[in-house]
Write an enzyme that holds these catalytic residues in place. Structure first.
Site, PDB file in Angstrom:
ATOM      1  N   TYR A  44      12.270  44.934  61.194  1.00  0.00           N
ATOM      2  CA  TYR A  44      11.888  45.489  59.988  1.00  0.00           C
ATOM      3  C   TYR A  44      10.173  45.376  60.130  1.00  0.00           C
ATOM      4  CZ  TYR A  44      12.942  40.681  58.875  1.00  0.00           C
ATOM      5  OH  TYR A  44      12.574  38.802  58.760  1.00  0.00           O
TER       6      TYR A  44
ATOM      7  N   THR B 262       6.470  42.656  61.106  1.00  0.00           N
ATOM      8  CA  THR B 262       5.338  42.782  62.130  1.00  0.00           C
ATOM      9  C   THR B 262       5.769  43.213  63.635  1.00  0.00           C
ATOM     10  OG1 THR B 262       5.458  40.014  62.645  1.00  0.00           O
ATOM     11  CG2 THR B 262       4.007  40.978  60.574  1.00  0.00           C
TER      12      THR B 262
ATOM     13  N   GLU C 219       9.925  33.738  66.546  1.00  0.00           N
ATOM     14  CA  GLU C 219      10.393  33.687  64.987  1.00  0.00           C
ATOM     15  C   GLU C 219      10.642  32.406  65.100  1.00  0.00           C
ATOM     16  OE1 GLU C 219       9.770  36.001  63.704  1.00  0.00           O
ATOM     17  OE2 GLU C 219      10.460  37.866  64.614  1.00  0.00           O
TER      18      GLU C 219
END
Length: 156
Positions: A7, A9, A82
């Site tokens: 959702y 970059t 992440e």
């Protein structure tokens, strides 16, 4: 292969999309566009203007993004990218399919016959309490009207 919903970059046209198409990191096949079935707060936070989906179901918006099918190598890369499980946590969420790639295809099309698929999503339960008070977005664009441009890692 696993399904991942992005959702921020990592979406097409966004600053880190290059990682999704870098086959040296693994395979990621675009499946379509979707949005979260439940509402979540999507905020842009921190000094690098990073998009975070706060894991507070029922608050915020149905967050728009993209659905990818990824191999184990790409999933491992995404976990590292992440900062999982410290910064983000990878959890399964229900994603409503808005537009499926290659309509009329057999296997994948049937899997989404109900219009909802389970995808891994990187959201966070570990954030400063003041982030809950930031503006909530339903979609992320690094160069959006919010004026909070994402700062690439190589520029930090």
């Amino acid at each position: 292969m696993a399904r991942v919903f992005v959702y921020g970059t990592l979406k097409k046209g966004q600053p880190n999309y290059k990682h999704m198409i870098n086959t040296a990191k693994g395979l990621a096949k675009f499946q379509g566009r979707g949005r979260t079935v439940e509402k979540y707060p999507l905020v842009i936070a921190g000094k690098y203007n990073i998009p975070y989906m706060l894991n507070i179901p029922g608050t915020g918006h149905h967050v728009a993004g993209e659905i990818y099918s990824v191999d184990d190598q790409m999933l491992q890369f995404l976990d590292e990218f992440e900062g999982c499980p410290e910064m983000y946590q990878r959890t399964l969420m229900s994603i409503e399919v808005v537009e499926w790639e290659g309509k009329g295809g057999a296997g994948e099309g049937r899997a989404a016959a109900e219009g909802v698929v389970e995808c891994f999503v990187y959201s966070t339960t570990t954030y400063p309490p003041e982030w809950v008070g930031l503006p909530y977005h339903d979609s992320y664009d690094s160069s959006g009207k919010h004026g909070l441009s994402y700062v690439l890692r190589e520029s930090r």
